[in-house]
Design a protein around this motif. Structure first.
Motif, short mmCIF file in Angstrom:
data_model
loop_
_atom_site.label_atom_id
_atom_site.label_comp_id
_atom_site.label_asym_id
_atom_site.label_seq_id
_atom_site.Cartn_x
_atom_site.Cartn_y
_atom_site.Cartn_z
N ARG A 10 0.60 -1.02 0.20
CA ARG A 10 -0.25 -0.16 0.08
C ARG A 10 0.43 1.38 0.15
O ARG A 10 2.24 1.23 0.75
CB ARG A 10 -0.78 0.34 1.32
CG ARG A 10 -2.00 -1.13 1.58
CD ARG A 10 -2.21 -0.81 2.76
NE ARG A 10 -1.57 -1.11 3.30
CZ ARG A 10 -1.82 -2.61 4.12
NH1 ARG A 10 -1.76 -3.25 3.83
NH2 ARG A 10 -0.62 -2.39 5.69
N TYR A 11 0.67 2.35 -0.92
CA TYR A 11 1.05 3.81 -1.24
C TYR A 11 0.02 4.69 -1.06
O TYR A 11 -1.05 4.41 -1.52
CB TYR A 11 2.12 3.83 -1.77
CG TYR A 11 1.69 3.74 -3.25
CD1 TYR A 11 1.76 5.22 -4.03
CD2 TYR A 11 1.51 2.95 -4.39
CE1 TYR A 11 1.19 5.69 -5.46
CE2 TYR A 11 1.29 3.19 -5.79
CZ TYR A 11 1.50 4.30 -5.91
OH TYR A 11 0.16 5.11 -7.41
N ALA A 36 2.48 -2.46 -5.80
CA ALA A 36 2.15 -2.30 -4.96
C ALA A 36 0.90 -1.34 -5.59
O ALA A 36 0.58 -1.24 -7.03
CB ALA A 36 2.61 -0.87 -4.60
N VAL A 84 0.01 2.08 5.43
CA VAL A 84 0.71 2.68 3.96
C VAL A 84 1.73 2.19 4.38
O VAL A 84 2.27 2.19 5.23
CB VAL A 84 0.32 3.86 3.04
CG1 VAL A 84 -1.12 4.21 2.93
CG2 VAL A 84 1.11 5.30 4.16
N GLU A 85 2.14 1.41 3.51
CA GLU A 85 3.40 0.97 3.42
C GLU A 85 5.06 1.71 2.95
O GLU A 85 6.10 1.53 3.58
CB GLU A 85 4.33 -0.91 2.79
CG GLU A 85 3.27 -1.42 4.09
CD GLU A 85 2.56 -2.58 3.39
OE1 GLU A 85 2.76 -3.78 3.61
OE2 GLU A 85 1.84 -2.02 2.65
N ALA A 86 4.44 2.57 2.34
CA ALA A 86 5.87 3.68 1.51
C ALA A 86 4.87 5.10 0.90
O ALA A 86 3.50 4.98 0.83
CB ALA A 86 5.95 3.39 0.28
N VAL A 88 4.28 8.30 -1.52
CA VAL A 88 5.44 9.24 -2.26
C VAL A 88 5.34 10.73 -2.21
O VAL A 88 3.92 11.04 -2.55
CB VAL A 88 4.84 8.24 -3.72
CG1 VAL A 88 5.79 9.27 -4.82
CG2 VAL A 88 5.63 7.21 -3.53
N TYR A 335 11.17 2.33 -8.48
CA TYR A 335 10.60 1.82 -7.89
C TYR A 335 10.39 -0.14 -7.60
O TYR A 335 10.07 -0.16 -5.87
CB TYR A 335 8.53 1.84 -8.03
CG TYR A 335 8.29 3.32 -7.62
CD1 TYR A 335 7.94 3.36 -6.43
CD2 TYR A 335 8.20 4.05 -9.00
CE1 TYR A 335 8.04 5.45 -6.34
CE2 TYR A 335 7.76 6.34 -8.99
CZ TYR A 335 7.91 5.94 -7.36
OH TYR A 335 7.92 7.42 -6.38
N PHE A 339 10.89 -1.21 -3.92
CA PHE A 339 9.82 -1.63 -3.27
C PHE A 339 10.73 -3.40 -2.34
O PHE A 339 10.35 -4.31 -2.28
CB PHE A 339 8.76 -2.18 -4.36
CG PHE A 339 7.83 -1.35 -4.14
CD1 PHE A 339 7.11 -0.66 -2.76
CD2 PHE A 339 6.71 -0.70 -5.72
CE1 PHE A 339 6.86 0.73 -3.89
CE2 PHE A 339 6.46 0.20 -6.31
CZ PHE A 339 6.21 0.69 -4.66
#
Length: 398
Positions: A10-11, A36, A84-86, A88, A335, A339
């Motif tokens: 999840r981002y 993602a 979320v894991e990132a 941007v 990316y 990831f």
């Protein structure tokens, strides 16, 4: 048979809403491999536009926010398994530092557009935060994602050219050959505004890519430089043209040009690296080819997708030889590296360096120090020594 396909990460995205060119590029690149999915965002500094942009991209109301502060607050209220894991960041440069610092400090993995921040002081603070928190932090110098750039890196660092003597990098565009900012062009307006773009114009926007390309491919560190920055379109507050001479540690010499007033040119980034044994040449507008000229022996043109390329270049290829790949795929390779690193760390592992192959926060910090040094050199009209203790070393995958 068990499906071993990993779930999509999840981002969230900050910036990049309706009308923002680069935000769409990032989303397309992330979607290319399916690693993602966008699940949250604060897509504009204008509340109404942020919400409208999020709805257009299918974000649920509870994940669609009017500001990055609201996004951060909402994510911190979620359990670690739901966050979320990132994050941007694709906003103009003036907002990079507060956003990146806040999310990195809160323990989120971050990907930020370039140039990283406005000042070396900010860059050092961000590097320290990332080191203390142990998160992933990528900077989207996307041109290093091209397979043939990675092939060039492998050839240079394996000694195929011998000791490097001369490096020439040029990044020429023509889109700012007229005063677009005076006509209300959004992209031109913030890039030519010192308050938003920082101390440099063309040098920061595209010269930062040129510096990173040289550092990535050669592994050389700039020891000193002399720069000539200028605004050739009347009334422009920041440079739209930059030229400089470089001296590298170890004795190699270099030339860097970054200009956005070359009428008729599009996105002409090119690199030439010459050593004792030969020369490599690569052009971004013809990215699937790498020319290798030998001091002794026949010249050759290496092509993307060929089976005799090095491992790093082969891993960056998605299509068979003869089927061109380009800008989006190069972005996607950055990316993919980010990831891969996030997944490995989440599993308590150290990622394969060729899988987690992407520019880090230290690369972004070095780029900021380079920009500051070039601006200072041009103002003083003299050679300027780069204090490498204030920047960051060049990463070497070997």
């Amino acid at each position: 048979m068990t499906d071993k396909t990993p779930r999509r990460l999840r981002y969230a995205m900050v910036g990049g809403g309706h009308g923002a060119f680069i935000g769409a590029v990032h989303r397309h690149a992330i979607a290319l491999d399916g690693f993602a999915e966008l699940t949250a965002g604060a897509l504009s500094s204008t509340a109404e536009k942020a919400l409208a942009s999020g709805r257009a991209l299918g974000l649920a109301d509870e994940h669609n926010h009017v500001s990055w502060q609201a996004l951060l607050e909402a994510e911190l209220k979620r359990s670690p398994a739901e966050r979320v894991e990132a994050v941007v960041i694709v906003t103009p440069t003036d907002s990079h530092f507060p956003i990146a610092q806040a999310f990195a400090e809160a323990g989120f993995n971050v990907v930020c557009d370039k140039p990283l921040v406005h000042t070396s002081e900010q860059a050092r603070a961000l590097v320290a935060t990332v080191a203390a928190k142990g998160g992933v932090f990528g900077v989207t110098y996307n041109y290093t994602g091209y397979p043939m750039v990675r092939q060039a890196r492998e050839m240079v660092r394996s000694g195929a050219l011998g000791a490097i003597r001369k490096v020439v990098v040029e990044y020429n565009q023509g889109w700012l050959a007229t005063a677009l900012e005076a006509a209300g062009n959004k992209q031109a307006s913030w890039r030519t505004d010192p308050a938003r773009s920082g101390p440099a114009g063309a040098l920061g926007d595209i010269g930062s890519h040129a510096e990173n390309l040289v550092s990535t491919v050669t592994g050389l560190e700039i020891e000193e430089l002399v720069a000539d920055l200028g605004a050739l379109v009347p009334g422009r507050a920041l440079d739209d043209d930059a030229s400089m001479l470089l001296r590298f540690k170890g004795g190699a010499r270099g030339v860097l040009v970054a200009s956005q007033i070359n009428a008729g040119l599009e996105n002409d980034l090119r690199l030439r690296v010459s050593g004792e044994l030969g020369t490599l040449e690569w052009r971004q507008e013809e990215p699937n080819r790498l020319a290798h000229y030998r001091r002794e022996g026949a010249a050759e043109i290496l092509t993307r997708g060929s089976p005799w390329l090095g491992e790093a270049a082969r891993r960056a290829v998605r299509l068979p030889a003869g089927h061109p790949e380009g800008f989006i795929e190069a972005f996607a390779n950055i990316y993919r590296g980010v990831f891969a690193d996030i997944r490995a760390r989440g599993a308590g592992q150290v990622a394969d360096p060729l899988e987690a192959d992407y520019p880090r926060v230290e690369d972004g910090a070095r780029g900021v120090h380079f920009i500051e040094s070039a601006v200072a050199s041009s103002a003083a009209r003299r050679w300027t020594v780069l204090d490498q203790d204030s920047s960051s070393p060049v990463r070497n995958l070997r």
